[in-house]
Design an enzyme around this catalytic site. Sequence first.
Site, PDB file in Angstrom:
ATOM      1  N   ARG A 279       0.864  -1.186   0.000  1.00  0.00           N
ATOM      2  CA  ARG A 279       0.000   0.000   0.000  1.00  0.00           C
ATOM      3  C   ARG A 279       0.898   1.234   0.000  1.00  0.00           C
ATOM      4  O   ARG A 279       2.095   1.135   0.266  1.00  0.00           O
ATOM      5  CB  ARG A 279      -0.896   0.013   1.246  1.00  0.00           C
ATOM      6  CG  ARG A 279      -1.961  -1.051   1.220  1.00  0.00           C
ATOM      7  CD  ARG A 279      -2.746  -1.081   2.531  1.00  0.00           C
ATOM      8  NE  ARG A 279      -3.617  -2.255   2.569  1.00  0.00           N
ATOM      9  CZ  ARG A 279      -3.890  -2.947   3.659  1.00  0.00           C
ATOM     10  NH1 ARG A 279      -3.361  -2.596   4.824  1.00  0.00           N
ATOM     11  NH2 ARG A 279      -4.696  -3.985   3.618  1.00  0.00           N
ATOM     12  N   ARG A 372     -10.998   3.093   6.330  1.00  0.00           N
ATOM     13  CA  ARG A 372      -9.537   3.030   6.223  1.00  0.00           C
ATOM     14  C   ARG A 372      -9.091   3.466   4.825  1.00  0.00           C
ATOM     15  O   ARG A 372      -8.019   4.052   4.669  1.00  0.00           O
ATOM     16  CB  ARG A 372      -9.065   1.610   6.546  1.00  0.00           C
ATOM     17  CG  ARG A 372      -7.576   1.477   6.629  1.00  0.00           C
ATOM     18  CD  ARG A 372      -7.148   0.138   7.197  1.00  0.00           C
ATOM     19  NE  ARG A 372      -7.404  -0.952   6.246  1.00  0.00           N
ATOM     20  CZ  ARG A 372      -7.142  -2.228   6.481  1.00  0.00           C
ATOM     21  NH1 ARG A 372      -6.645  -2.584   7.664  1.00  0.00           N
ATOM     22  NH2 ARG A 372      -7.391  -3.161   5.580  1.00  0.00           N
ATOM     23  N   ARG A 383     -13.016  -9.134   1.266  1.00  0.00           N
ATOM     24  CA  ARG A 383     -12.634  -9.173   2.691  1.00  0.00           C
ATOM     25  C   ARG A 383     -13.856  -9.339   3.585  1.00  0.00           C
ATOM     26  O   ARG A 383     -13.799 -10.035   4.601  1.00  0.00           O
ATOM     27  CB  ARG A 383     -11.844  -7.912   3.057  1.00  0.00           C
ATOM     28  CG  ARG A 383     -10.432  -7.968   2.480  1.00  0.00           C
ATOM     29  CD  ARG A 383      -9.561  -6.780   2.800  1.00  0.00           C
ATOM     30  NE  ARG A 383      -8.253  -6.994   2.159  1.00  0.00           N
ATOM     31  CZ  ARG A 383      -7.075  -6.915   2.760  1.00  0.00           C
ATOM     32  NH1 ARG A 383      -7.011  -6.608   4.035  1.00  0.00           N
ATOM     33  NH2 ARG A 383      -5.967  -7.131   2.096  1.00  0.00           N
TER      34      ARG A 383
HETATM   35  N1  LIG Z   1     -12.315   0.514  18.296  1.00  0.00           N
HETATM   36  C1  LIG Z   1     -12.330   1.142  17.124  1.00  0.00           C
HETATM   37  N2  LIG Z   1     -13.321   1.991  16.845  1.00  0.00           N
HETATM   38  C2  LIG Z   1     -13.363   2.631  15.653  1.00  0.00           C
HETATM   39  N3  LIG Z   1     -12.456   2.518  14.678  1.00  0.00           N
HETATM   40  C3  LIG Z   1     -11.433   1.671  14.918  1.00  0.00           C
HETATM   41  C4  LIG Z   1     -11.321   0.949  16.133  1.00  0.00           C
HETATM   42  N4  LIG Z   1     -10.213   0.202  16.064  1.00  0.00           N
HETATM   43  C5  LIG Z   1      -9.639   0.442  14.865  1.00  0.00           C
HETATM   44  N5  LIG Z   1     -10.376   1.324  14.160  1.00  0.00           N
HETATM   45  C6  LIG Z   1     -10.123   1.811  12.793  1.00  0.00           C
HETATM   46  O1  LIG Z   1     -10.481   0.747  11.907  1.00  0.00           O
HETATM   47  C7  LIG Z   1      -9.660   0.742  10.762  1.00  0.00           C
HETATM   48  C8  LIG Z   1      -9.075  -0.637  10.565  1.00  0.00           C
HETATM   49  O2  LIG Z   1      -8.195  -0.904  11.637  1.00  0.00           O
HETATM   50  P1  LIG Z   1      -6.894  -1.772  11.436  1.00  0.00           P
HETATM   51  O3  LIG Z   1      -6.169  -1.356  10.199  1.00  0.00           O
HETATM   52  O4  LIG Z   1      -6.156  -1.712  12.712  1.00  0.00           O
HETATM   53  O5  LIG Z   1      -7.556  -3.181  11.208  1.00  0.00           O
HETATM   54  P2  LIG Z   1      -6.859  -4.606  11.024  1.00  0.00           P
HETATM   55  O6  LIG Z   1      -7.642  -5.576  11.790  1.00  0.00           O
HETATM   56  O7  LIG Z   1      -5.439  -4.500  11.354  1.00  0.00           O
HETATM   57  O8  LIG Z   1      -7.041  -4.866   9.471  1.00  0.00           O
HETATM   58  P3  LIG Z   1      -6.213  -5.859   8.491  1.00  0.00           P
HETATM   59  O9  LIG Z   1      -6.438  -7.209   8.970  1.00  0.00           O
HETATM   60  O10 LIG Z   1      -6.808  -5.630   7.142  1.00  0.00           O
HETATM   61  O11 LIG Z   1      -4.799  -5.426   8.536  1.00  0.00           O
HETATM   62  C9  LIG Z   1      -8.631   1.818  10.977  1.00  0.00           C
HETATM   63  O12 LIG Z   1      -8.968   2.963  10.210  1.00  0.00           O
HETATM   64  C10 LIG Z   1      -8.680   2.109  12.480  1.00  0.00           C
HETATM   65  O13 LIG Z   1      -8.352   3.428  12.781  1.00  0.00           O
HETATM   66  N1  LIG Z   2      -1.658 -16.538   7.869  1.00  0.00           N
HETATM   67  C1  LIG Z   2      -1.156 -15.311   7.825  1.00  0.00           C
HETATM   68  N2  LIG Z   2      -1.973 -14.246   7.739  1.00  0.00           N
HETATM   69  C2  LIG Z   2      -1.404 -13.032   7.726  1.00  0.00           C
HETATM   70  C3  LIG Z   2      -0.039 -12.834   7.784  1.00  0.00           C
HETATM   71  N3  LIG Z   2       0.217 -11.508   7.743  1.00  0.00           N
HETATM   72  C4  LIG Z   2      -0.950 -10.909   7.683  1.00  0.00           C
HETATM   73  N4  LIG Z   2      -1.945 -11.802   7.669  1.00  0.00           N
HETATM   74  C5  LIG Z   2      -3.381 -11.573   7.619  1.00  0.00           C
HETATM   75  O1  LIG Z   2      -3.746 -11.191   6.338  1.00  0.00           O
HETATM   76  C6  LIG Z   2      -4.874 -10.376   6.416  1.00  0.00           C
HETATM   77  C7  LIG Z   2      -4.751  -9.238   5.461  1.00  0.00           C
HETATM   78  O2  LIG Z   2      -3.734  -8.389   5.799  1.00  0.00           O
HETATM   79  P1  LIG Z   2      -3.527  -7.014   5.005  1.00  0.00           P
HETATM   80  O3  LIG Z   2      -2.280  -6.422   5.547  1.00  0.00           O
HETATM   81  O4  LIG Z   2      -3.432  -7.354   3.556  1.00  0.00           O
HETATM   82  O5  LIG Z   2      -4.745  -6.176   5.320  1.00  0.00           O
HETATM   83  C8  LIG Z   2      -5.006  -9.920   7.857  1.00  0.00           C
HETATM   84  O6  LIG Z   2      -6.117 -10.575   8.417  1.00  0.00           O
HETATM   85  C9  LIG Z   2      -3.779 -10.411   8.510  1.00  0.00           C
HETATM   86  O7  LIG Z   2      -4.016 -10.867   9.832  1.00  0.00           O
HETATM   87  C10 LIG Z   2       0.793 -13.991   7.883  1.00  0.00           C
HETATM   88  O8  LIG Z   2       2.009 -13.921   7.958  1.00  0.00           O
HETATM   89  N5  LIG Z   2       0.184 -15.181   7.890  1.00  0.00           N
END
Ligand SMILES: Nc1ncnc2c1ncn2[C@@H]1O[C@H](COP(=O)(O)OP(=O)(O)OP(=O)(O)O)[C@@H](O)[C@H]1O
Ligand SMILES: Nc1nc2c(ncn2[C@@H]2O[C@H](COP(=O)(O)O)[C@@H](O)[C@H]2O)c(=O)[nH]1
Length: 504
Positions: A279, A372, A383
């Site tokens: 990204r 996001r 997703r």
């Molecule tokens: N408790 C919450 N309330 C509202 N918004 C939230 C909360 N927690 C996270 N967010 C927002 O939700 C969005 C997604 O969060 P984040 O990127 O941390 O998700 P993720 O689970 O890591 O996603 P991915 O698995 O795709 O990496 C972000 O814009 C973040 O700021």
């Molecule tokens: N099994 C695994 N899942 C992974 C790993 N690193 C990230 N993830 C999962 O992929 C999705 C999508 O991530 P994104 O960065 O493209 O939004 C997210 O649910 C991660 O938890 C890995 O090493 N192994």
Amino acid sequence: MDRLPNCVAIYPNDGNKWEIWCLPSRQEEIHSLTPQKARRFSGILEFNATLKENHRFATITALWSTFPPSFLALFFKFENPSLHFLAICFRVFCQLKREEGSMGEAPAICSDDLKKSCGNGFNLASRGSETAIVLGDRKYVIGGNDDESESSIGVKIYDKSADLRVKPTILGTKPTPSEDHWSLLLDENQDRILVIKNDSTLADRIWLLEVDTNFVRQQSKVLESDVVAWSKGVSGYPGKPVVFSGPSGVGKGTLISKLMKEFPSMFGFSVSHTTRAPREKEINGVHYHFTERTLMEKEIKEGKFLEFACVHGNLYGTSVEAVEVVADVGKRCILDIDVQGARSVRASSLEAIFIFVCPPSFEDLEKRLRGRGTETEEQIQKRLRNAKVELEQGRSSGLFDHILVNDDLNACYKTLKELLGLHEYAVDECPREEIHLSSIHSVSKVDHKIFINCSAADLENASKDSFVLDVCSLKGGAPGRTRGFNLYRTNKFADCVNEIKEQN
Ligand SMILES: Nc1ncnc2c1ncn2[C@@H]1O[C@H](COP(=O)(O)OP(=O)(O)OP(=O)(O)O)[C@@H](O)[C@H]1O
Ligand SMILES: Nc1nc2c(ncn2[C@@H]2O[C@H](COP(=O)(O)O)[C@@H](O)[C@H]2O)c(=O)[nH]1
């Protein structure tokens, strides 16, 4: 050290010449050691130092090579003992160690074509650019460069029964070449060789060459070739890793960022590999290791990944190295992986805490994902479809130790800290400082303890540089690290010197 036998005696000859004798390792014979009983091991050794009249040699009680030379000297008893004389004995042994090849009837285990043969048949530490350890019909020659890359210590196998020289496939994290190293068989299983580099930082000193462990046998089958595997030796164990799973957009990354910001010395992030495109603000090596599918598939086949899964159409995976580099610096590793990956980690040997993060509702999840703004509409749809399945699996599988609902972010973060045992006033502690090891002069093994002596010339100060490496509770191994080495200073040598002083 190459050919120091299990039991050695030094007898006075003319002037500054001394005879060297040896016995097999029978401890009961040691106390009555005489030239008649001893099998002659070598010729005459010339002293560099001039012996004074009154330093006449009287009896030798014992000297055996499972101790470092500095300790060995203390097994002598002299008519007129003096530390000066002990120091000379000590230096003789240092010289013996250097003058390999000049020692006559050493057990002939090494092939003639080895430039610097070091097999000693007694599983002693060996020194030099190449060392060799014999296990059954196989001799493992360690040293020189790995022919292919010249960037790591090479390993060759000589199969005596087939009279064959074998070039094994070398797996694991490889040690960079070393001018000088010690090697010895680590344990009764005879499946690992301990290699201690003499010219590195402590973090790069201790290595294990696995020759017959489960991983080696497994990979040997997969790759249909002879395999050996390197594993770095590391002290201590960090806390259990924490695995976060949950649907895309639920807030895993947000929670992890908060945790790492508050406790930077306590937690480290496992940087995954992925075949998806970066990204806009993502940095290679920081957020992910962005990689080609074919390369990642090859590395998966070589056993380099702890887990991997196809997520939203791309390949994602946690390499063994990604987790190990975090533990290397004494931190708890955080993994952000999908449910399939969590299942694989649960089935692996990695003992971790598993946390599943849920949204308060599916609508909230969709809102966050869209908010996001990092995915196209098509990707968002994909997703969200996958989220339904993940939520079902996460809540019902029994795979997770904790289910965390991320409704209010701060409240959720507080709960997270509680379940990780981080109370309200927890402070971020820095990892411990390392012991400094200077140049090693001797390495020897007694039971589960390796005696390392870094000081040769000055007996009075030798205790300052004598260490014990305790290997009684090792864990892990290739393709990751071998953890649980316990290195500490020992005062044993100082105690012995004081005892002798008191006797005088
Ligand atoms: N408790 C919450 N309330 C509202 N918004 C939230 C909360 N927690 C996270 N967010 C927002 O939700 C969005 C997604 O969060 P984040 O990127 O941390 O998700 P993720 O689970 O890591 O996603 P991915 O698995 O795709 O990496 C972000 O814009 C973040 O700021
Ligand atoms: N099994 C695994 N899942 C992974 C790993 N690193 C990230 N993830 C999962 O992929 C999705 C999508 O991530 P994104 O960065 O493209 O939004 C997210 O649910 C991660 O938890 C890995 O090493 N192994």
